[in-house]
Design a protein around this motif. Sequence first.
Motif, short mmCIF file in Angstrom:
data_model
loop_
_atom_site.label_atom_id
_atom_site.label_comp_id
_atom_site.label_asym_id
_atom_site.label_seq_id
_atom_site.Cartn_x
_atom_site.Cartn_y
_atom_site.Cartn_z
N THR A 1 -24.32 8.97 -2.56
CA THR A 1 -23.68 9.84 -3.55
C THR A 1 -22.21 10.03 -3.21
O THR A 1 -21.79 9.96 -2.04
CB THR A 1 -24.37 11.21 -3.62
OG1 THR A 1 -24.37 11.79 -2.31
CG2 THR A 1 -25.80 11.07 -4.12
N PHE A 2 -21.40 10.28 -4.24
CA PHE A 2 -19.96 10.48 -4.07
C PHE A 2 -19.70 11.74 -3.25
O PHE A 2 -20.27 12.80 -3.51
CB PHE A 2 -19.31 10.60 -5.44
CG PHE A 2 -17.86 10.97 -5.41
CD1 PHE A 2 -16.88 10.01 -5.20
CD2 PHE A 2 -17.46 12.29 -5.60
CE1 PHE A 2 -15.53 10.35 -5.18
CE2 PHE A 2 -16.12 12.65 -5.58
CZ PHE A 2 -15.15 11.67 -5.37
N LEU A 3 -18.80 11.64 -2.27
CA LEU A 3 -18.41 12.79 -1.45
C LEU A 3 -16.99 13.26 -1.74
O LEU A 3 -16.74 14.45 -1.91
CB LEU A 3 -18.53 12.45 0.05
CG LEU A 3 -19.91 12.12 0.59
CD1 LEU A 3 -19.83 11.81 2.09
CD2 LEU A 3 -20.88 13.28 0.34
N GLY A 4 -16.05 12.34 -1.76
CA GLY A 4 -14.66 12.72 -1.95
C GLY A 4 -13.75 11.53 -1.77
O GLY A 4 -14.17 10.38 -1.87
N GLU A 5 -12.48 11.81 -1.47
CA GLU A 5 -11.49 10.74 -1.31
C GLU A 5 -10.59 11.04 -0.12
O GLU A 5 -10.44 12.18 0.31
CB GLU A 5 -10.64 10.62 -2.58
CG GLU A 5 -11.41 10.17 -3.79
CD GLU A 5 -10.55 10.22 -5.04
OE1 GLU A 5 -10.02 9.17 -5.42
OE2 GLU A 5 -10.39 11.32 -5.61
N ARG A 6 -9.98 9.98 0.39
CA ARG A 6 -9.06 10.13 1.51
C ARG A 6 -7.98 9.05 1.39
O ARG A 6 -8.24 7.94 0.93
CB ARG A 6 -9.82 9.96 2.83
CG ARG A 6 -8.99 10.19 4.08
CD ARG A 6 -9.85 10.12 5.34
NE ARG A 6 -10.28 8.77 5.67
CZ ARG A 6 -10.87 8.44 6.80
NH1 ARG A 6 -11.16 9.37 7.71
NH2 ARG A 6 -11.23 7.19 7.04
N SER A 7 -6.75 9.40 1.81
CA SER A 7 -5.68 8.42 1.94
C SER A 7 -5.24 8.40 3.40
O SER A 7 -4.93 9.45 3.97
CB SER A 7 -4.49 8.76 1.04
OG SER A 7 -4.82 8.58 -0.32
N VAL A 8 -5.26 7.21 3.98
CA VAL A 8 -4.93 7.03 5.40
C VAL A 8 -3.79 6.03 5.52
O VAL A 8 -3.81 4.97 4.88
CB VAL A 8 -6.15 6.52 6.18
CG1 VAL A 8 -5.80 6.33 7.65
CG2 VAL A 8 -7.33 7.46 6.05
N GLN A 9 -2.79 6.37 6.33
CA GLN A 9 -1.70 5.44 6.56
C GLN A 9 -2.21 4.31 7.46
O GLN A 9 -2.76 4.56 8.54
CB GLN A 9 -0.53 6.18 7.24
CG GLN A 9 0.80 5.51 7.07
CD GLN A 9 1.32 5.57 5.64
OE1 GLN A 9 0.87 6.38 4.84
NE2 GLN A 9 2.27 4.72 5.32
N VAL A 10 -2.04 3.08 7.01
CA VAL A 10 -2.50 1.93 7.81
C VAL A 10 -1.33 1.10 8.32
O VAL A 10 -1.51 0.24 9.17
CB VAL A 10 -3.47 1.04 7.00
CG1 VAL A 10 -4.74 1.80 6.68
CG2 VAL A 10 -2.82 0.52 5.72
N ALA A 11 -0.14 1.36 7.81
CA ALA A 11 1.07 0.70 8.31
C ALA A 11 2.16 1.76 8.41
O ALA A 11 2.26 2.64 7.55
CB ALA A 11 1.51 -0.42 7.37
N GLU A 12 2.98 1.68 9.44
CA GLU A 12 4.03 2.70 9.61
C GLU A 12 5.08 2.57 8.53
O GLU A 12 5.63 1.49 8.29
CB GLU A 12 4.68 2.58 10.99
CG GLU A 12 5.73 3.66 11.23
CD GLU A 12 6.18 3.75 12.68
OE1 GLU A 12 7.20 4.42 12.92
OE2 GLU A 12 5.52 3.15 13.55
N VAL A 13 5.36 3.67 7.87
CA VAL A 13 6.40 3.73 6.85
C VAL A 13 7.23 4.98 7.12
O VAL A 13 6.70 6.09 7.12
CB VAL A 13 5.82 3.78 5.42
CG1 VAL A 13 6.93 4.01 4.39
CG2 VAL A 13 5.06 2.51 5.09
N SER A 14 8.50 4.79 7.42
CA SER A 14 9.43 5.91 7.61
C SER A 14 8.92 6.93 8.62
O SER A 14 9.02 8.13 8.40
CB SER A 14 9.72 6.57 6.26
OG SER A 14 10.22 5.62 5.36
N GLY A 15 8.35 6.44 9.70
CA GLY A 15 7.90 7.33 10.77
C GLY A 15 6.52 7.90 10.59
O GLY A 15 6.03 8.61 11.47
#
Length: 353
Positions: A309-323
């Motif tokens: 079942t659907f739980l939620g969402e997440r955004s994770v940085q996978v490459a360094e951008v501007s620190g």
Amino acid sequence: MTSIPQRRQPLDDTELRHLLPAAGAPAVPLGRQRQIEEFLMNEITRTTEAAVPVRPEARKRRRLLIAVPTTVAALALAATVAATTLGSPGATPAGSERISAPVIQVSAGDTAGLAGAVERISLAAKAAPDVVLRPGQYVYIESTVSHLAGSVDLSSGTSKVWVEKPHQRQIWHSADGRTGWLTEEGKSPEGGAALSADSGNHLNAPSYDYLRTLPTDPQELLQKIYTETKGSGSGPDQQAFVTIGDLIREQAVPGELAAALYQAAARIPGVVLVDSATDAAGRTGIAIARTNTATGSRDEIIFDRSSYTFLGERSVQVAEVSGVKPGTVIANTAVLKRAAADAPGRQPGNAQA
């Protein structure tokens, strides 16, 4: 023909002012918060990568302050975007309590097992009971959310970013999406605030009625999304994936449509299966995900490992951008309840996730 709501188009700061609600309006919906978040990441990249000297008198002497999500006071402040002193760079807007950004070990995703996992996710979506509204009822969504926030000083090119502390968000949508109610811990006025299409902060959210007009054939649905979001966001494939998340996030999606959306997502080039992802409530599951090469972040749609079942969402940085270091969690949500409520601001009787 009904149109897919378009989000996360490239913005300049003038457009951003129009995106933000007027002073006294409640916080923006999650879909727009994510659009502002992308603007922030793009603005940070643009300002920090600018290597050509600019004469001081030619610089735009202003600061853009963005918080995602943000408070009424901060929205009013951001909307000015004028040549005035708005506080020190990196100052935290009221109600936007900062924490150290969570940094995780990034789990590599791949396509192995994607088709099988999406099939099980789709079957779970179809099997779950739909939230059905009687006339006059509202869709109720309760979530835990945390998002990227920050400030950019356009005169000096310096920027600060942080992550908000996870907090509760409750929203009520009318069936047609034109009215509603919002309470957000530390952000909305005490007792909550009314939402309306006329206020400019709710018009483009997908509605209960709208979702029931969409096709449930995955290929037809995906083609509709591509066609109607053409020219938006960070490219057609990423925008299609983002749009699917936007349609699911804060609505009561019929099971047949949810299944079609997940199957459509799996057909987008670059989409992978991630074997471990944790939502804002600390629940760990699997995710279907895609990396936005423009921002270096990976958007993940998270599902329970056992029930799918659907739980939620997440955004994770996978490459360094501007620190912003790889592994930094820049956005996280967890949907805790979806149900029908009799009136905006009123708790539903039997809420379900």
